[in-house]
Design an enzyme around this catalytic site. Structure first.
Site, mmCIF file in Angstrom:
data_model
loop_
_atom_site.group_PDB
_atom_site.id
_atom_site.type_symbol
_atom_site.label_atom_id
_atom_site.label_comp_id
_atom_site.label_asym_id
_atom_site.label_seq_id
_atom_site.Cartn_x
_atom_site.Cartn_y
_atom_site.Cartn_z
ATOM 1 N N LYS A 1 14.895 -10.461 -8.694
ATOM 2 C CA LYS A 1 15.998 -10.884 -7.808
ATOM 3 C C LYS A 1 15.919 -12.373 -7.496
ATOM 4 O O LYS A 1 16.923 -13.090 -7.563
ATOM 5 C CB LYS A 1 15.932 -10.083 -6.497
ATOM 6 C CG LYS A 1 16.738 -10.677 -5.359
ATOM 7 C CD LYS A 1 16.673 -9.845 -4.104
ATOM 8 C CE LYS A 1 15.719 -10.282 -3.041
ATOM 9 N NZ LYS A 1 16.032 -11.506 -2.291
ATOM 10 N N ASN A 2 14.714 -12.829 -7.161
ATOM 11 C CA ASN A 2 14.596 -14.204 -6.672
ATOM 12 C C ASN A 2 14.570 -15.251 -7.781
ATOM 13 O O ASN A 2 14.437 -16.437 -7.506
ATOM 14 C CB ASN A 2 13.382 -14.330 -5.736
ATOM 15 C CG ASN A 2 13.629 -13.572 -4.437
ATOM 16 O OD1 ASN A 2 14.775 -13.237 -4.122
ATOM 17 N ND2 ASN A 2 12.571 -13.286 -3.698
ATOM 18 N N ARG B 1 21.153 -16.011 1.529
ATOM 19 C CA ARG B 1 20.748 -17.417 1.637
ATOM 20 C C ARG B 1 21.110 -18.239 0.394
ATOM 21 O O ARG B 1 20.848 -19.427 0.319
ATOM 22 C CB ARG B 1 19.234 -17.503 1.881
ATOM 23 C CG ARG B 1 18.805 -16.646 3.049
ATOM 24 C CD ARG B 1 17.372 -16.851 3.420
ATOM 25 N NE ARG B 1 17.082 -18.206 3.853
ATOM 26 C CZ ARG B 1 17.513 -18.745 4.979
ATOM 27 N NH1 ARG B 1 18.271 -18.050 5.800
ATOM 28 N NH2 ARG B 1 17.192 -19.980 5.290
ATOM 29 N N CYS C 1 17.329 -11.758 5.362
ATOM 30 C CA CYS C 1 16.547 -10.821 6.173
ATOM 31 C C CYS C 1 16.090 -11.473 7.476
ATOM 32 O O CYS C 1 15.801 -12.660 7.528
ATOM 33 C CB CYS C 1 15.336 -10.345 5.381
ATOM 34 S SG CYS C 1 15.785 -9.260 4.017
ATOM 35 N N ASP D 1 6.105 -11.146 0.304
ATOM 36 C CA ASP D 1 6.958 -9.995 -0.039
ATOM 37 C C ASP D 1 6.164 -8.779 -0.518
ATOM 38 O O ASP D 1 6.732 -7.710 -0.719
ATOM 39 C CB ASP D 1 7.976 -10.400 -1.118
ATOM 40 C CG ASP D 1 8.839 -11.550 -0.667
ATOM 41 O OD1 ASP D 1 9.490 -11.421 0.369
ATOM 42 O OD2 ASP D 1 8.828 -12.599 -1.344
ATOM 43 N N ARG E 1 19.947 -4.206 -1.893
ATOM 44 C CA ARG E 1 20.137 -5.648 -2.118
ATOM 45 C C ARG E 1 19.133 -6.164 -3.143
ATOM 46 O O ARG E 1 19.374 -7.164 -3.808
ATOM 47 C CB ARG E 1 19.883 -6.414 -0.812
ATOM 48 C CG ARG E 1 21.072 -6.561 0.084
ATOM 49 C CD ARG E 1 20.698 -7.402 1.293
ATOM 50 N NE ARG E 1 20.131 -8.680 0.878
ATOM 51 C CZ ARG E 1 19.400 -9.472 1.661
ATOM 52 N NH1 ARG E 1 19.156 -9.129 2.902
ATOM 53 N NH2 ARG E 1 18.921 -10.609 1.207
#
Ligand code: EPU
Length: 446
Positions: free
Chosen positions: A37-38, A107, A131, A319, A427
């Site tokens: 995701k990131n 973000r 978050c 995380d 998400r």
């Protein structure tokens, strides 16, 4: 310098759908990791710096990717999705204004600052979401952009930037923020001159985005001592790139194997990106075997307590902290986890305590080193005593990563749990119900 607006948590906006989970089944089999995701969300944005279409493979179909695609389409960017391949066509980009309707979703919009300034000489970005794990200001992003010549103003619910041509700068970050590093890299690749970003973040997801940018024609190098050196170029071209596998998802499933007394082969898990995680689970006593196609995670009868600190890469990721705390609830003895990245990332433990976990929060820096949150009254250390059996409960997810740790709690608890607010998990975790069901979990959507 513009002041900051506190983000509104997605958890404040949506608490609708739920999963029902019957605990007690060992999870066994294979899971295939999705793209990170990131990295994926950043690369969708990076692609608009090109003059031609950019093809991105292994894009996870998750909520944050949909939100990013929606945002790009709102700017006029052409987006084609075929399975996990997304083609971004930036030639139709028509506005520098990100819609305020997308305000507080996540973000990602801040990353558009550089690309939009390069194209239009200005950018307007709505207030950010994300978050609820601390105030999450963007001062480091904005200070860096200002050094590159951007004139920034902040109004009610937006940030605006203006600059005819961004120029290179020597920028030292006051903290190695992941997204501030990315914002500045995306600004620097087409700026005039050579930008040097020191005390920068060096997470594997950033390196992956740097690889995409290099394929697009950028001159970008990671040097020793957390330093990115970027020589600006006039133009970036089309490219094809495959997003790295998600190392947060890898750790999540590794811990799921250990906690449910199962065995999971996590296909595409990469040892390079998981070094500190694998060291930590080895100390706890979770067996694993690194293979050429992935990593096999197993379980043990008893786990050891440990002292752990989260840190920027190459340290133990913040995380990974939430599933790891779940693991430590089953270790025999007292463990300590010191969160040094986000000041407010233990709120989720309250529900775990209700399910039977023994977790106490402290504002002191427990563990082996002091962090920047010392004497600031943030509950950023926790003491976990175990092992404690967990009982099923109705639990509401407060944020994405805590969400997975609640799923773990429900999967190992005695009885049937109801987990609400699952949009937050979706998400960031692709096809999570299906992946868990395939491993033998008794889980369904309401
Ligand atoms: N910070 C500032 N000012 C800034 C930027 C950051 O004070 O301008 C502080 C933050 O408040 C925080 C610390 O710096 O205390 C680190 O935050 P960072 O900027 O590194 O976090 P981020 O870039 O906003 C990304 C990931 C997070 C991950 C963190 C840390 C994305 C979209 N998000 O956030 O991922 O936890 O880096 O590794 O890349 C998640 O995936 O669930 C998630 C929260």
């Amino acid at each position: 310098m513009a002041s900051q607006t506190a983000p509104v948590a997605v958890s404040d906006q949506i608490k609708t759908r739920a999963y029902q989970v019957k605990g007690g089944r060992p999870l066994k089999g294979e899971v295939v990791l999705s793209g990170a995701k990131n990295a994926a969300t950043k690369q969708l944005v990076a692609a608009i710096l090109a003059d031609e279409p950019v093809i991105l493979h292994n894009i996870p179909m998750i909520g944050d990717v949909s939100a990013t695609i929606e945002m790009l389409q709102g700017l006029g960017v052409g987006v084609t999705v075929e399975g996990h391949t997304v083609t971004i066509d930036p030639r139709t980009l028509k506005t520098s204004q990100v819609s305020e309707a997308l305000s507080r979703k996540n973000r990602i919009p801040i990353l558009l600052m550089g690309p939009l300034i390069h194209r239009f000489g200005e950018a307007s970005i709505p207030a950010l979401g994300g978050c609820k794990i601390g105030p999450r200001p963007v001062d480091i992003h904005l200070a860096g952009l200002e050094k590159m010549g951007a004139e920034i103003t902040e109004g009610e619910g937006y940030y605006k930037a203006k600059c005819k041509k961004l120029k290179a700068a020597m920028i030292e970050l006051r903290f190695p923020s992941v997204m501030a590093t990315e914002t500045l890299i995306l600004a620097a690749v087409k700026a005039k001159g050579t930008t040097v970003i020191t005390n920068a973040a060096v997470e594997p997801e950033i390196l992956d985005t740097a690889k995409l940018l290099q394929s697009m024609g950028a001159i970008i190098n990671l040097e020793t001592n957390r330093t990115w050196v970027i020589q600006g170029v006039e133009k970036l071209t089309g490219a094809e790139h495959s997003v790295i596998p998600d190392r947060i998802e890898a750790a999540s499933f590794g811990i799921a194997a250990a906690l449910t007394k199962g065995s999971i082969f996590v296909r595409h898990a990469r040892q390079d990106d998981l070094l500190s995680f694998l060291n930590a689970i080895r100390r706890v006593g979770v067996p694993f075997k690194v293979e050429s196609e992935g990593i096999l995670f197993g379980c043990n009868d008893e786990y050891n307590p440990i002292v752990l600190e989260t840190d920027t890469h190459p340290g133990f990721m913040t995380d990974w902290q939430q599933p790891f705390v779940m693991l430590l609830t089953q270790a025999k003895g007292v463990s300590i986890v010191h969160e040094t990245i986000f000041e407010d990332r233990f709120g989720y433990t309250e529900s775990l305590v209700k399910m039977g976990a023994n977790i106490q929060l402290h504002s002191d820096c427990l563990g082996s080193k002091e962090c920047r949150f010392k004497h600031q009254n943030f509950l950023h250390s926790c003491i976990i005593s175990g092992p404690t059996p967990l009982k099923a409960a109705e639990i509401c997810i407060p944020d994405l990563r805590a969400g997975f740790s609640y799923l773990l709690a429900a999967l190992m608890a005695d009885g049937e749990s109801r987990v609400t607010g699952v949009e937050l998990i979706e998400r960031g975790y692709e096809d999570i119900i299906n992946k868990l069901q395939k491993l033998g979990a008794d889980i369904k959507t309401e």
